[in-house]
Design a protein around this motif. Structure first.
Motif, PDB file in Angstrom:
ATOM      1  N   SER A 554      60.768  35.998  82.566  1.00  0.00           N
ATOM      2  CA  SER A 554      61.127  36.870  83.674  1.00  0.00           C
ATOM      3  C   SER A 554      60.080  36.870  84.784  1.00  0.00           C
ATOM      4  CB  SER A 554      61.327  38.305  83.173  1.00  0.00           C
ATOM      5  OG  SER A 554      60.116  38.805  82.637  1.00  0.00           O
ATOM      6  N   SER A 555      58.856  36.404  84.473  1.00  0.00           N
ATOM      7  CA  SER A 555      57.807  36.336  85.493  1.00  0.00           C
ATOM      8  C   SER A 555      56.720  35.391  84.995  1.00  0.00           C
ATOM      9  CB  SER A 555      57.218  37.719  85.775  1.00  0.00           C
ATOM     10  OG  SER A 555      56.378  38.120  84.706  1.00  0.00           O
ATOM     11  N   THR A 556      55.696  35.233  85.789  1.00  0.00           N
ATOM     12  CA  THR A 556      54.617  34.325  85.396  1.00  0.00           C
ATOM     13  C   THR A 556      53.726  34.926  84.320  1.00  0.00           C
ATOM     14  OG1 THR A 556      53.307  35.164  87.243  1.00  0.00           O
ATOM     15  CG2 THR A 556      54.610  33.170  87.620  1.00  0.00           C
ATOM     16  N   ALA A 557      53.580  36.247  84.312  1.00  0.00           N
ATOM     17  CA  ALA A 557      52.791  36.897  83.258  1.00  0.00           C
ATOM     18  C   ALA A 557      53.696  37.069  82.043  1.00  0.00           C
ATOM     19  CB  ALA A 557      52.275  38.241  83.735  1.00  0.00           C
ATOM     20  N   ASN A 558      53.786  36.022  81.220  1.00  0.00           N
ATOM     21  CA  ASN A 558      54.907  35.942  80.301  1.00  0.00           C
ATOM     22  C   ASN A 558      54.523  35.934  78.825  1.00  0.00           C
ATOM     23  OD1 ASN A 558      53.897  33.292  79.995  1.00  0.00           O
ATOM     24  ND2 ASN A 558      55.232  32.566  81.634  1.00  0.00           N
ATOM     25  N   TYR A 559      53.418  36.579  78.458  1.00  0.00           N
ATOM     26  CA  TYR A 559      53.118  36.659  77.031  1.00  0.00           C
ATOM     27  C   TYR A 559      54.255  37.384  76.316  1.00  0.00           C
ATOM     28  CZ  TYR A 559      51.657  41.392  78.246  1.00  0.00           C
ATOM     29  OH  TYR A 559      51.622  42.682  78.705  1.00  0.00           O
ATOM     30  N   GLN A 560      54.512  37.003  75.076  1.00  0.00           N
ATOM     31  CA  GLN A 560      55.618  37.572  74.309  1.00  0.00           C
ATOM     32  C   GLN A 560      55.077  38.312  73.083  1.00  0.00           C
ATOM     33  OE1 GLN A 560      59.194  37.095  75.485  1.00  0.00           O
ATOM     34  NE2 GLN A 560      57.620  37.084  77.074  1.00  0.00           N
ATOM     35  N   GLN A 561      55.780  39.391  72.710  1.00  0.00           N
ATOM     36  CA  GLN A 561      55.246  40.279  71.680  1.00  0.00           C
ATOM     37  C   GLN A 561      56.184  40.499  70.502  1.00  0.00           C
ATOM     38  OE1 GLN A 561      52.296  43.302  73.652  1.00  0.00           O
ATOM     39  NE2 GLN A 561      54.306  43.593  74.592  1.00  0.00           N
ATOM     40  N   ALA A 562      57.411  40.002  70.555  1.00  0.00           N
ATOM     41  CA  ALA A 562      58.349  40.235  69.463  1.00  0.00           C
ATOM     42  C   ALA A 562      59.330  39.082  69.388  1.00  0.00           C
ATOM     43  CB  ALA A 562      59.100  41.552  69.679  1.00  0.00           C
ATOM     44  N   VAL A 563      59.717  38.711  68.147  1.00  0.00           N
ATOM     45  CA  VAL A 563      60.694  37.647  67.948  1.00  0.00           C
ATOM     46  C   VAL A 563      61.436  37.910  66.649  1.00  0.00           C
ATOM     47  CG1 VAL A 563      59.087  36.099  66.730  1.00  0.00           C
ATOM     48  CG2 VAL A 563      61.032  35.141  68.011  1.00  0.00           C
ATOM     49  N   LYS A 564      62.753  37.622  66.646  1.00  0.00           N
ATOM     50  CA  LYS A 564      63.550  37.909  65.458  1.00  0.00           C
ATOM     51  C   LYS A 564      64.791  37.033  65.454  1.00  0.00           C
ATOM     52  CE  LYS A 564      64.512  40.692  61.866  1.00  0.00           C
ATOM     53  NZ  LYS A 564      63.609  40.824  60.709  1.00  0.00           N
ATOM     54  N   GLU A 565      65.032  36.360  64.309  1.00  0.00           N
ATOM     55  CA  GLU A 565      66.289  35.646  64.132  1.00  0.00           C
ATOM     56  C   GLU A 565      67.302  36.592  63.492  1.00  0.00           C
ATOM     57  OE1 GLU A 565      66.628  31.536  62.310  1.00  0.00           O
ATOM     58  OE2 GLU A 565      67.804  32.707  60.864  1.00  0.00           O
ATOM     59  N   VAL A 566      68.494  36.668  64.101  1.00  0.00           N
ATOM     60  CA  VAL A 566      69.567  37.511  63.582  1.00  0.00           C
ATOM     61  C   VAL A 566      70.836  36.671  63.580  1.00  0.00           C
ATOM     62  CG1 VAL A 566      70.835  39.671  63.794  1.00  0.00           C
ATOM     63  CG2 VAL A 566      68.471  39.538  64.609  1.00  0.00           C
ATOM     64  N   GLY A 567      71.307  36.310  62.410  1.00  0.00           N
ATOM     65  CA  GLY A 567      72.492  35.473  62.332  1.00  0.00           C
ATOM     66  C   GLY A 567      72.247  34.137  62.997  1.00  0.00           C
ATOM     67  N   ASP A 568      73.061  33.828  63.979  1.00  0.00           N
ATOM     68  CA  ASP A 568      72.934  32.566  64.713  1.00  0.00           C
ATOM     69  C   ASP A 568      72.241  32.749  66.050  1.00  0.00           C
ATOM     70  OD1 ASP A 568      74.186  31.055  62.722  1.00  0.00           O
ATOM     71  OD2 ASP A 568      76.175  31.599  63.474  1.00  0.00           O
ATOM     72  N   LYS A 569      71.533  33.868  66.202  1.00  0.00           N
ATOM     73  CA  LYS A 569      70.802  34.132  67.446  1.00  0.00           C
ATOM     74  C   LYS A 569      69.312  34.305  67.154  1.00  0.00           C
ATOM     75  CE  LYS A 569      74.467  34.587  70.189  1.00  0.00           C
ATOM     76  NZ  LYS A 569      74.895  35.919  70.621  1.00  0.00           N
ATOM     77  N   VAL A 570      68.507  33.976  68.171  1.00  0.00           N
ATOM     78  CA  VAL A 570      67.080  34.247  68.122  1.00  0.00           C
ATOM     79  C   VAL A 570      66.750  35.116  69.321  1.00  0.00           C
ATOM     80  CG1 VAL A 570      64.759  33.286  68.126  1.00  0.00           C
ATOM     81  CG2 VAL A 570      66.617  32.052  66.981  1.00  0.00           C
ATOM     82  N   TRP A 571      66.159  36.282  69.062  1.00  0.00           N
ATOM     83  CA  TRP A 571      65.811  37.228  70.116  1.00  0.00           C
ATOM     84  C   TRP A 571      64.294  37.209  70.316  1.00  0.00           C
ATOM     85  CZ3 TRP A 571      69.409  40.643  72.540  1.00  0.00           C
ATOM     86  CH2 TRP A 571      70.721  40.533  72.040  1.00  0.00           C
ATOM     87  N   ILE A 572      63.881  37.238  71.570  1.00  0.00           N
ATOM     88  CA  ILE A 572      62.461  37.263  71.890  1.00  0.00           C
ATOM     89  C   ILE A 572      62.225  38.251  73.009  1.00  0.00           C
ATOM     90  CG2 ILE A 572      62.600  35.331  73.538  1.00  0.00           C
ATOM     91  CD1 ILE A 572      59.801  34.470  72.374  1.00  0.00           C
ATOM     92  N   GLY A 573      61.120  38.988  72.933  1.00  0.00           N
ATOM     93  CA  GLY A 573      60.828  40.007  73.930  1.00  0.00           C
ATOM     94  C   GLY A 573      59.354  40.088  74.224  1.00  0.00           C
ATOM     95  N   GLY A 574      59.033  40.530  75.441  1.00  0.00           N
ATOM     96  CA  GLY A 574      57.634  40.692  75.843  1.00  0.00           C
ATOM     97  C   GLY A 574      57.542  41.016  77.301  1.00  0.00           C
TER      98      GLY A 574
END
Length: 971
Positions: A554-574
């Motif tokens: 979403s921007s250049t300061a893009n460190y990520q803090q959470a990740v989770k596979e659920v079914g056939d999806k992979v979710w990532i947030g930060g």
């Protein structure tokens, strides 16, 4: 605005056809029912009523809103049906509401037809749950008693719209605002949307785009719902909420307007100099719905069941225990908060973080010193005091090993009084350090302190992520180079020297796939060994090779803090404020979300269907947005978010019905999310309060628990019967079962619900022939069972022919009689016997009684027996069902029809002669007062001539009375 009482109006239900017919007189008119609204559930769709029948009418029913049975689809429909309808409380119903409820309708302003959805001054709820009960919204609509905001939930408002898009409402949203402190002048405003707005939301302090607006006498276009209009005074609508507005949400005026903090002020502000005062406001909508357009006939099989989609409930479970106090970690939004980790095993939820104590209340009731890691019963939430490990610094990650032991990671350097930096395995019952698990982490980078931020288990391997460069343990007695992430044996902690991702930055989160083929990572890194892996990575579990994955940050300061596979999806947030999902197969983007204003996403969990994302964001989630800080115009939904939200894993869409109400000590939000084995969702962070059922605020220390909502419909009722009872129909059915309390029954007539009750029977005014009835069960969560099949009111069968009576022999008739010393010859009873020589006389015949028609005389001693014959004609003996003989016994009597004995009274059995005595002496008055009757079957008669023959016997020869009288009536 004056509230006028509702009045019932009769109605005649529509006709229908089908099976399970109930007999009904076709001449009876249909009639209506009226009801008294009971409870509107939290989901907004379940009602309970006491039913009171009203009078009959032959007039067709109209949706006038004056009773539950005549509920209208909208206030606007009521105005079309009854143009003179005054403002007040009316019954409304739509297919999405399910059963009728009462709402306030403004029928005077700009043509009327407006439904009130909320009212209040300052402190409006921004949650989709609204605030307060529906009865509070409709009952107290203005005045100082209405200052505390009461708002319908988004579910109820959506049902009032019957699923219609909010954006498509031609009249938009209407605000009626007080324009002065005294509440003597008022301002009318309306506005519509140009940005997507399908579902209702009480969150306005955001970038929803305004298409057109009219504020007072001014009109214009453009702006955002956070602030739009003209000038800086009263011709503005500003929902911006901050310290300058006393953190009180509301529909404020501009910055140049002024109000008062006085409790009686209709125009509230935290001070006399503060701008954006919050006026007392009523919020109205005008859906133009007609019953004829939104209802359709129910099939004869009935309605299907309806079950809500699964997610956590918005209202928190009651606090049992919490944690409190800050430990050795830094006090920052981005770092060390009270709760940072959850894990479940052995029926216990282990809670880790930067806390110092466990306690029951904010005041410290039952406080126990148990820093950094504590255990709670998964079902009850009770603190488990036998689990008592000691740490010197905070716990950031937890995992349960296959044998039940607890792996803990964090910033600590000592555990249970011994050196243990960053990682330890504990006994699950006591918290004692495992002596068989000997992994030691080493950090040869600057700072030199190993830190573990993430743990997960796959097969017999414990995956570890954080800040470190080497490991020892188990059979590895010398340091093994494994940087930022690695895996060790769950048995003894031996590091897998063949599996080294070698990230060039800190790992903040990891998730080992349940499919056992991958491990996902999120953090500050940009490469795994020499392969690019920018802030997020998917590695093969076999060899740690990188699975191609390009993340659209979403921007250049893009460190990520959470990740989770659920079914056939992979979710990532930060950062920055992003929560995206990717298709697992090709790692292609499937959904995007950006939170604003607020902070980054920092935790993800799932129950397998719903995905929960935690953040330090408290305003709006823009689904479909891709960039921060400018979310642009491409987003598809703007929904309220308060430290965490829920998303459907399949569609990637936000689940707006999950709208928690929580507050934090420092605004850190959710840094840990967890779905336990009972379906409860746990939020961990710097929480200090939450809202439980009935909008009651409670202390929540460090973590909050949310039960899974009820998604199970009741079982279907059965055996519906309808029984006419005077001017009413009595409906009865067999009950349903449900997994929770709060069961009620909805009675549907033709195409909609007309009554609700908590019992298994209800009485309604009689419906017209062809009316179809159904019954379904509803629970308090808004789930409906399948209904019973149709039971249809049918015309009554043709009435049985009424019996027609024919008098064959009247009282007072003339009889042939024989009374003398010589008895008639044998066979005198037969119809062929010739009695032409007998005397004749009118009945009654005899002596010793007044009012005789004929007195019998003879020399003394009088004969013991007198004989009588009477002939009569029957036109068609096959039409005669029975013939009733009515006579007297004075003293004894034997009667014959066509020669066959049909009656004997006071005469012994056996042959009867002229010298046979009656068995009792009966006075004339007693005989007359106690007539003797006998029913003779029609088969005893002949078409044409028939003969009744009678003999009367005295009990003794000197009896003072002896009389005879007989009538014969055929049916």
């Amino acid at each position: 605005m004056k509230i006028t009482p509702t009045l019932p109006r009769p109605r005649d239900p529509k006709a229908g056809t089908m099976s399970n017919h109930i007999a009904r007189n076709p001449r009876r008119n249909g009639r209506s029912t009226t009801g008294r609204l009971g409870v509107l559930a939290a989901a907004g769709v379940i009602l309970a009523s006491v039913l009171v029948p009203v009078g009959a009418s032959a007039a067709p029913a109209s949706p006038d809103g004056l009773s539950e049975a005549t509920a209208a689809a909208s206030c606007w429909e009521i105005k079309q049906v009854t143009p003179a309808a005054p403002s007040g409380v009316y019954w409304l119903n739509t297919p999405l509401l399910g059963s009728a409820g009462q709402f306030y309708c403004d029928q005077d302003t700009t043509g009327g037809g407006w439904v009130l959805v909320g009212r209040g001054r300052s402190g409006w709820s921004e949650s989709d749950e609204g605030q307060g009960a529906a009865a509070e919204v409709r009952s107290t609509i203005t005045g100082q008693a209405a200052f505390a905001p009461k708002q319908l939930s988004s579910v109820v408002i959506g049902a009032l719209l019957n699923g219609q898009s909010v954006k498509s409402l031609p009249d938009g949203i209407r605000l009626r605002r007080a324009a002065d402190i005294a509440g003597t002048t008022w301002q009318e405003s309306t506005f519509t949307f140009s940005s997507p707005r399908d579902e209702w939301s009480w969150m306005f302090n955001n970038e929803q785009r305004v298409a057109s607006w009219r504020i007072g006498t001014l009109s214009g276009t453009g702006g955002q719902t956070s602030a739009f209009g003209s000038g800086t005074a009263l011709n503005r609508i500003e929902t911006v909420t901050g310290a300058n507005q006393g953190w009180q949400p509301g529909f404020g005026f501009g910055t140049a307007a002024r109000g008062s903090s006085d409790a009686a002020s209709y125009l509230w502000a935290p001070s006399a100099t503060a701008g954006n005062p919050r006026p007392f406001t009523q919020v109205y909508l005008r859906p133009q719905l007609l019953s004829s357009a939104i209802y359709s006939a129910i099939p004869d099989a009935g309605t299907a069941k309806y079950q809500k989609a699964g997610s956590a409930e918005s209202f928190a479970k009651p606090t049992v225990w919490g944690v409190s106090g800050l430990g050795a970690g830094p006090n920052s939004v981005e770092g060390s908060n009270e709760v940072s980790a959850f894990a479940e095993g052995n029926g216990v939820v282990y809670v880790g973080g930067n806390f110092l104590t466990v306690q029951k209340t904010s005041a410290g009731a039952s406080q126990v010193a148990q820093p950094y890691l504590a255990a709670f019963d998964v079902k009850t939430g009770e603190f488990i005091s036998s689990f008592r490990p000691t740490f010197d610094k905070q716990v950031k990650a937890l995992a349960v090993l296959p044998d039940g032991r607890i792996a803990a990671g964090g910033y600590f350097t000592q555990v249970n009084g011994a050196a243990r930096a960053g990682l330890v395995v504990l006994d699950p019952a006591t918290g004692a350090t495992s002596t068989t698990f000997t992994t030691t982490l080493i950090n040869n980078l600057s700072g030199g302190v190993p830190i573990v931020r993430a743990l997960d288990v796959q097969d017999n391997l414990l995956y570890v992520g954080g800040t470190f460069t080497h490991m020892t343990g188990g059979s590895a007695t010398s340091p093994v180079y494994i940087r930022a992430a690695g895996r060790v044996s769950v048995t003894d902690g031996t590091p897998d020297r063949t599996w080294n991702p070698e990230f060039n930055g800190t790992v903040m989160a990891l998730d080992a796939s349940p499919k056992k083929d991958r491990v996902y990572f999120a953090g500050y890194f940009t490469a795994s060994k020499t392969t690019a892996a920018v802030k997020g990575a998917a590695l093969n579990a076999a060899d740690a090779s990188v699975v191609p994955w390009t993340i659209d940050f979403s921007s250049t300061a893009n460190y990520q803090q959470a990740v989770k596979e659920v079914g056939d999806k992979v979710w990532i947030g930060g950062s920055e404020h992003m929560l995206y999902s990717y298709d697992r197969t090709g790692m292609t983007e499937t959904s995007t979300n950006v939170g604003k204003s607020g902070g980054d996403f920092q935790a993800i969990s799932s129950d397998g269907t719903t995905v929960y994302g935690g953040c330090h964001c408290f305003y709006t989630n823009y689904a479909g947005a891709r960039r921060w800080p400018s979310v642009g115009t491409g987003w598809t939904r703007a929904t309220k978010i308060s430290s965490a939200g829920a998303w459907d894993n399949v569609t990637g869409k936000p689940i707006s019905t999950f709208s928690p109400m929580v507050s934090q000590r420092n605004g850190a939000g959710a840094w840990a999310l967890f779905n336990d084995s009972t379906g409860v969702t746990w939020f961990g962070g710097d929480y200090e309060a939450s809202v439980k059922s009935n909008f009651a605020k409670q202390w929540s220390g460090g973590f909050v628990r949310f039960a899974q909502n009820d998604t199970q419909a009741p079982s279907a009722p059965s055996g519906l019967s309808v029984t006419p009872s005077g001017a009413n129909d009595v409906l009865k059915w067999s009950g349903s079962t449900d997994n929770r309390a709060g069961l009620s029954y909805q009675v549907l007539r033709d195409d909609r619900v007309v009554a609700t009750t908590g019992s298994l029977t209800v009485t309604l005014p009689a419906a017209a022939v062809g009316t179809k009835y159904f019954v379904r069960a509803a629970d308090s969560a808004g789930n409906w069972s399948a209904s019973t099949p149709a039971t249809v009111v049918a015309a009554a069968p043709a009435p049985e022919p009424q019996p027609v009576t024919t008098t064959f022999v009247n009282t007072g008739a003339t009889w042939a009689y024989s009374f003398g010393a010589t008895a008639p010859p044998a066979g005198w009873q037969a119809p062929e016997y010739d009695s032409s020589t007998w005397s004749t006389g009118a009945a009654p015949l005899g002596w010793g009684q007044a009012l005789l028609g004929t007195t019998l005389t003879s020399p003394d001693p009088k004969p013991l027996t007198s004989y009588y014959r009477k002939s009569f004609d029957v036109a068609d003996a096959t039409k005669v069902a029975t013939m009733t003989l009515t006579t007297r016994a004075d003293d004894g009597i034997v009667a014959y029809v066509n020669g066959v004995e049909v009656l004997r009274k006071n005469i012994n059995a056996g042959a009867v002669t002229s010298t046979t005595y009656a068995t009792v002496a009966v006075s004339a008055s007693t005989a007359v007062a106690n007539p003797v009757t006998v029913s003779v079957p029609g088969s005893a008669l002949r078409t044409g001539a028939n003969v009744i023959a009678v003999e009367v016997h005295s009990n003794y020869k000197s009896t003072p009375s002896h009389s005879f009288e007989l009538s014969a009536v055929g049916q």
